[in-house]
Write a protein that holds these residues in place. Sequence first.
Motif, mmCIF file in Angstrom:
data_model
loop_
_atom_site.group_PDB
_atom_site.id
_atom_site.type_symbol
_atom_site.label_atom_id
_atom_site.label_comp_id
_atom_site.label_asym_id
_atom_site.label_seq_id
_atom_site.Cartn_x
_atom_site.Cartn_y
_atom_site.Cartn_z
ATOM 1 N N ARG A 185 0.860 -1.191 0.000
ATOM 2 C CA ARG A 185 0.000 0.000 0.000
ATOM 3 C C ARG A 185 0.884 1.225 0.000
ATOM 4 N N ILE A 186 0.467 2.194 -0.783
ATOM 5 C CA ILE A 186 1.091 3.511 -0.735
ATOM 6 C C ILE A 186 -0.025 4.515 -1.000
ATOM 7 N N GLY A 187 -0.122 5.515 -0.151
ATOM 8 C CA GLY A 187 -1.186 6.509 -0.290
ATOM 9 C C GLY A 187 -0.664 7.891 0.044
ATOM 10 N N PHE A 188 -1.250 8.873 -0.604
ATOM 11 C CA PHE A 188 -0.803 10.258 -0.423
ATOM 12 C C PHE A 188 -1.939 11.095 0.146
ATOM 13 N N LYS B 206 8.979 14.287 -2.044
ATOM 14 C CA LYS B 206 9.690 15.066 -3.063
ATOM 15 C C LYS B 206 9.413 14.525 -4.463
ATOM 16 N N ASN B 207 9.787 13.278 -4.706
ATOM 17 C CA ASN B 207 9.638 12.671 -6.026
ATOM 18 C C ASN B 207 8.968 11.317 -5.897
ATOM 19 N N VAL B 208 8.100 11.009 -6.841
ATOM 20 C CA VAL B 208 7.385 9.738 -6.848
ATOM 21 C C VAL B 208 7.452 9.142 -8.249
ATOM 22 N N VAL B 209 7.799 7.868 -8.329
ATOM 23 C CA VAL B 209 7.743 7.124 -9.583
ATOM 24 C C VAL B 209 6.985 5.838 -9.297
ATOM 25 N N GLY C 257 21.417 14.237 2.515
ATOM 26 C CA GLY C 257 20.942 15.402 3.260
ATOM 27 C C GLY C 257 19.732 15.039 4.097
ATOM 28 N N GLU C 258 18.680 15.814 3.969
ATOM 29 C CA GLU C 258 17.454 15.555 4.733
ATOM 30 C C GLU C 258 16.496 14.620 4.001
ATOM 31 N N ASN C 259 16.876 14.135 2.836
ATOM 32 C CA ASN C 259 15.993 13.295 2.027
ATOM 33 C C ASN C 259 16.453 11.845 2.016
ATOM 34 N N MET C 260 15.486 10.948 1.958
ATOM 35 C CA MET C 260 15.727 9.524 1.802
ATOM 36 C C MET C 260 14.937 9.054 0.585
ATOM 37 N N THR C 261 15.403 7.975 -0.014
ATOM 38 C CA THR C 261 14.711 7.401 -1.159
ATOM 39 C C THR C 261 14.679 5.889 -1.008
ATOM 40 N N SER D 177 9.447 4.150 -6.730
ATOM 41 C CA SER D 177 10.506 4.920 -6.108
ATOM 42 C C SER D 177 9.883 6.139 -5.444
ATOM 43 N N LEU D 178 10.348 6.469 -4.253
ATOM 44 C CA LEU D 178 9.793 7.607 -3.522
ATOM 45 C C LEU D 178 10.902 8.294 -2.750
ATOM 46 N N THR D 179 11.022 9.595 -2.922
ATOM 47 C CA THR D 179 11.958 10.415 -2.158
ATOM 48 C C THR D 179 11.136 11.239 -1.176
ATOM 49 N N PHE D 180 11.583 11.281 0.074
ATOM 50 C CA PHE D 180 10.776 11.869 1.149
ATOM 51 C C PHE D 180 11.682 12.364 2.274
ATOM 52 N N GLY D 181 11.064 12.969 3.291
ATOM 53 C CA GLY D 181 11.815 13.503 4.424
ATOM 54 C C GLY D 181 11.834 12.605 5.641
ATOM 55 N N ASP D 182 10.689 12.097 6.082
ATOM 56 C CA ASP D 182 10.607 11.330 7.330
ATOM 57 C C ASP D 182 9.712 10.115 7.166
ATOM 58 N N LEU D 183 9.996 9.082 7.962
ATOM 59 C CA LEU D 183 9.131 7.912 8.094
ATOM 60 C C LEU D 183 8.994 7.595 9.577
#
Length: 127
Positions: free
Chosen positions: A29-32, A75-78, A96-100, A111-117
């Motif tokens: 599952r992935i939801g925004f 940040k980025n979603v594929v 930096g402050e981003n994870m993928t 693929s998803l680039t984001f700040g926190d989990l």
Amino acid sequence: MNLIDAVSRNYFIKELYPNGLIEDMLIGRIGFDCDNKFCVNFHTKQKPVKEVEKWGIWGENYDVVVICLLGQRVKNVVISNWDRISFAPVTWTGEGENMTFHTSGDDWEVSLTFGDLVFQECRTYIW
């Protein structure tokens, strides 16, 4: 880096998988949501090191653990060919402050680039 390293409040996951999650996973599952938030569930067939009594017996009551997470600062979603997604290796990178995280198969990719989990809960089921 792996999923456990990328997650805040990861104490319970570390107890289950002290050597990390090294087997293939499925993004079930992935939801925004508004306010730049998202949820993602990773399914793993990797047997936990620690037994959780309420889950029952591995291989009898469950053989998949679902790790449910909330995140923010997308940040980025594929996502391509979501209907074909399956268990596969997941790679994690941080800059930096981003994870993928990235996972793919012959004809699909996520693929998803984001700040926190942040860890929310685990669920189980029989595959």
